[in-house]
Motif scaffolding. Sequence first.
Motif, PDB file in Angstrom:
ATOM      1  N   ARG A  68       7.330   4.959  -2.580  1.00 30.36           N
ATOM      2  CA  ARG A  68       7.000   4.833  -4.007  1.00 30.36           C
ATOM      3  C   ARG A  68       5.512   4.689  -4.243  1.00 30.36           C
ATOM      4  O   ARG A  68       5.025   4.934  -5.354  1.00 30.36           O
ATOM      5  N   SER A  69       4.743   4.277  -3.222  1.00 33.50           N
ATOM      6  CA  SER A  69       3.327   4.021  -3.411  1.00 33.50           C
ATOM      7  C   SER A  69       2.612   4.046  -2.072  1.00 33.50           C
ATOM      8  O   SER A  69       3.189   3.680  -1.043  1.00 33.50           O
ATOM      9  N   THR A  70       1.345   4.490  -2.087  1.00 35.45           N
ATOM     10  CA  THR A  70       0.499   4.495  -0.902  1.00 35.45           C
ATOM     11  C   THR A  70      -0.779   3.732  -1.213  1.00 35.45           C
ATOM     12  O   THR A  70      -1.381   3.931  -2.273  1.00 35.45           O
ATOM     13  N   VAL A  71      -1.192   2.849  -0.311  1.00 37.82           N
ATOM     14  CA  VAL A  71      -2.376   2.025  -0.517  1.00 37.82           C
ATOM     15  C   VAL A  71      -3.388   2.307   0.582  1.00 37.82           C
ATOM     16  O   VAL A  71      -3.070   2.185   1.770  1.00 37.82           O
ATOM     17  N   THR A  72      -4.586   2.730   0.182  1.00 37.38           N
ATOM     18  CA  THR A  72      -5.706   2.866   1.108  1.00 37.38           C
ATOM     19  C   THR A  72      -6.479   1.555   1.078  1.00 37.38           C
ATOM     20  O   THR A  72      -7.080   1.197   0.064  1.00 37.38           O
ATOM     21  N   MET A  73      -6.454   0.828   2.181  1.00 36.08           N
ATOM     22  CA  MET A  73      -6.946  -0.553   2.170  1.00 36.08           C
ATOM     23  C   MET A  73      -8.427  -0.668   1.843  1.00 36.08           C
ATOM     24  O   MET A  73      -8.842  -1.576   1.117  1.00 36.08           O
ATOM     25  N   ALA A  74      -9.248   0.246   2.354  1.00 31.60           N
ATOM     26  CA  ALA A  74     -10.683   0.154   2.109  1.00 31.60           C
ATOM     27  C   ALA A  74     -10.999   0.263   0.618  1.00 31.60           C
ATOM     28  O   ALA A  74     -11.929  -0.372   0.118  1.00 31.60           O
ATOM     29  N   ARG A  75     -10.232   1.057  -0.101  1.00 27.52           N
ATOM     30  CA  ARG A  75     -10.472   1.254  -1.535  1.00 27.52           C
ATOM     31  C   ARG A  75     -10.323  -0.051  -2.305  1.00 27.52           C
ATOM     32  O   ARG A  75     -10.991  -0.279  -3.315  1.00 27.52           O
ATOM     33  N   HIS A  76      -9.423  -0.927  -1.823  1.00 30.30           N
ATOM     34  CA  HIS A  76      -9.165  -2.193  -2.511  1.00 30.30           C
ATOM     35  C   HIS A  76      -9.795  -3.378  -1.791  1.00 30.30           C
ATOM     36  O   HIS A  76      -9.518  -4.519  -2.152  1.00 30.30           O
ATOM     37  N   PHE A  78      -9.088  -4.413   1.131  1.00 30.79           N
ATOM     38  CA  PHE A  78      -8.048  -5.123   1.863  1.00 30.79           C
ATOM     39  C   PHE A  78      -8.268  -5.052   3.369  1.00 30.79           C
ATOM     40  O   PHE A  78      -7.519  -5.656   4.128  1.00 30.79           O
ATOM     41  N   GLY A  79      -9.266  -4.276   3.804  1.00 27.13           N
ATOM     42  CA  GLY A  79      -9.461  -3.999   5.219  1.00 27.13           C
ATOM     43  C   GLY A  79      -9.737  -2.529   5.396  1.00 27.13           C
ATOM     44  O   GLY A  79     -10.458  -1.913   4.591  1.00 27.13           O
ATOM     45  N   GLN A  80      -9.118  -1.931   6.409  1.00 26.15           N
ATOM     46  CA  GLN A  80      -9.279  -0.502   6.655  1.00 26.15           C
ATOM     47  C   GLN A  80      -8.002   0.003   7.285  1.00 26.15           C
ATOM     48  O   GLN A  80      -7.471  -0.592   8.222  1.00 26.15           O
ATOM     49  N   GLY A  81      -7.484   1.120   6.777  1.00 27.93           N
ATOM     50  CA  GLY A  81      -6.197   1.653   7.195  1.00 27.93           C
ATOM     51  C   GLY A  81      -5.398   2.019   5.960  1.00 27.93           C
ATOM     52  O   GLY A  81      -5.939   2.098   4.851  1.00 27.93           O
ATOM     53  N   GLU A  82      -4.105   2.228   6.144  1.00 28.55           N
ATOM     54  CA  GLU A  82      -3.268   2.686   5.039  1.00 28.55           C
ATOM     55  C   GLU A  82      -1.860   2.155   5.214  1.00 28.55           C
ATOM     56  O   GLU A  82      -1.401   1.946   6.329  1.00 28.55           O
ATOM     57  N   TYR A  83      -1.186   1.915   4.074  1.00 27.45           N
ATOM     58  CA  TYR A  83       0.230   1.568   4.161  1.00 27.45           C
ATOM     59  C   TYR A  83       0.969   2.147   2.968  1.00 27.45           C
ATOM     60  O   TYR A  83       0.387   2.474   1.930  1.00 27.45           O
ATOM     61  N   ARG A  84       2.307   2.263   3.133  1.00 25.86           N
ATOM     62  CA  ARG A  84       3.153   2.873   2.122  1.00 25.86           C
ATOM     63  C   ARG A  84       4.362   1.976   1.865  1.00 25.86           C
ATOM     64  O   ARG A  84       4.979   1.456   2.806  1.00 25.86           O
ATOM     65  N   TYR A  85       4.706   1.811   0.583  1.00 23.30           N
ATOM     66  CA  TYR A  85       5.904   1.078   0.197  1.00 23.30           C
ATOM     67  C   TYR A  85       7.090   2.043   0.152  1.00 23.30           C
ATOM     68  O   TYR A  85       7.063   3.048  -0.563  1.00 23.30           O
ATOM     69  N   PHE A  86       8.143   1.706   0.895  1.00 28.54           N
ATOM     70  CA  PHE A  86       9.370   2.507   0.841  1.00 28.54           C
ATOM     71  C   PHE A  86      10.008   2.428  -0.530  1.00 28.54           C
ATOM     72  O   PHE A  86       9.967   1.386  -1.212  1.00 28.54           O
ATOM     73  N   HIS A  87      10.624   3.543  -0.948  1.00 29.09           N
ATOM     74  CA  HIS A  87      11.573   3.503  -2.045  1.00 29.09           C
ATOM     75  C   HIS A  87      12.825   2.772  -1.584  1.00 29.09           C
ATOM     76  O   HIS A  87      13.185   2.803  -0.413  1.00 29.09           O
ATOM     77  N   ALA A  88      13.528   2.119  -2.499  1.00 28.18           N
ATOM     78  CA  ALA A  88      14.896   1.664  -2.252  1.00 28.18           C
ATOM     79  C   ALA A  88      15.847   2.707  -2.846  1.00 28.18           C
ATOM     80  O   ALA A  88      15.529   3.301  -3.873  1.00 28.18           O
ATOM     81  N   PRO A  89      17.000   2.962  -2.201  1.00 27.63           N
ATOM     82  CA  PRO A  89      17.514   2.315  -0.994  1.00 27.63           C
ATOM     83  C   PRO A  89      16.715   2.710   0.244  1.00 27.63           C
ATOM     84  O   PRO A  89      16.214   3.833   0.350  1.00 27.63           O
ATOM     85  N   TYR A  90      16.626   1.763   1.169  1.00 22.52           N
ATOM     86  CA  TYR A  90      15.808   1.933   2.361  1.00 22.52           C
ATOM     87  C   TYR A  90      16.533   2.747   3.439  1.00 22.52           C
ATOM     88  O   TYR A  90      17.766   2.791   3.472  1.00 22.52           O
ATOM     89  N   PRO A  91      15.755   3.330   4.371  1.00 19.55           N
ATOM     90  CA  PRO A  91      16.375   3.897   5.576  1.00 19.55           C
ATOM     91  C   PRO A  91      17.150   2.809   6.319  1.00 19.55           C
ATOM     92  O   PRO A  91      16.833   1.614   6.220  1.00 19.55           O
ATOM     93  N   GLU A  92      18.138   3.221   7.101  1.00 17.91           N
ATOM     94  CA  GLU A  92      19.062   2.271   7.715  1.00 17.91           C
ATOM     95  C   GLU A  92      18.391   1.139   8.496  1.00 17.91           C
ATOM     96  O   GLU A  92      18.741  -0.034   8.280  1.00 17.91           O
TER      97      GLU A  92
END
Length: 253
Positions: A68-76, A78-92
């Motif tokens: 549902r969302s991707t966060v580039t940490m350096a932009r905010h 928060f550090g350096q790197g990237e993370y993504r929030y899964f949509h629900a329902p989640y993978p098993e």
Amino acid sequence: MTATTTERRPMTRSTAYPDRWRERVESADWGSVKAELDEYGGALLPQLISPQEARTLRELYGRDELFRSTVTMARHRFGQGEYRYFHAPYPEPVERLKQALYPRLLPISRDWWTKLGRPAPWQDTLDEWLGMCHAAGQTKSTAILLRYGATDWNALHRDLYGDLVFPLQVVVNLNEPGVDHTGGEFLLLEQRPRAQSRGTATLLPLGHGYVFTTRDRPVRSTRGWSAAPVRHGVSAVRSGQRHTLALVFHDAA
């Protein structure tokens, strides 16, 4: 339908190995886990995800439709790197691990809040608790897939997301330290009442979980129990690539 055909079907809650996630969670010595949490605010868990399952999860990172969302940490900052929030329902693996872990984390959470004299709002099941979150306007999914490359890091922070917070969360390393990456230790920094802050660093083995406090934890004081705020992060990855699955047990506003 033959047994071979059944094994080739997509994994669901009612098909092959329906209890493997719970069996892995139950393989932990939960008395020792609680003792570690009480002492340090974090504790290593057994291997919750196999090497092949970890590889499959890493490969999900490029599938945009799962997030549902991707966060580039350096932009905010928060550090350096990237993370993504899964949509629900989640993978098993995500959903099943959350469901298996919650009953083990719940009594520890209730014990902590009793010591701190706080009301413990969490329901007996994860679905009921998330229903409370949703009724309060916290409806956004919070399971995260993180990706770090060389020199990436995660600043010390807390994953709160709203007024309703579950006090424990779990991360799982999806790469093999010393092979896929160097560095990238998991960090906890605890601000102890009327004392110097205390830090811990843990290098998570491939597929192993680490449970830790989301916001604070009870520590003994001269007046009984006090709340020690805790933040978490990741040290700089020296080389290679590191993926992490983060399981948060409350949803976001």
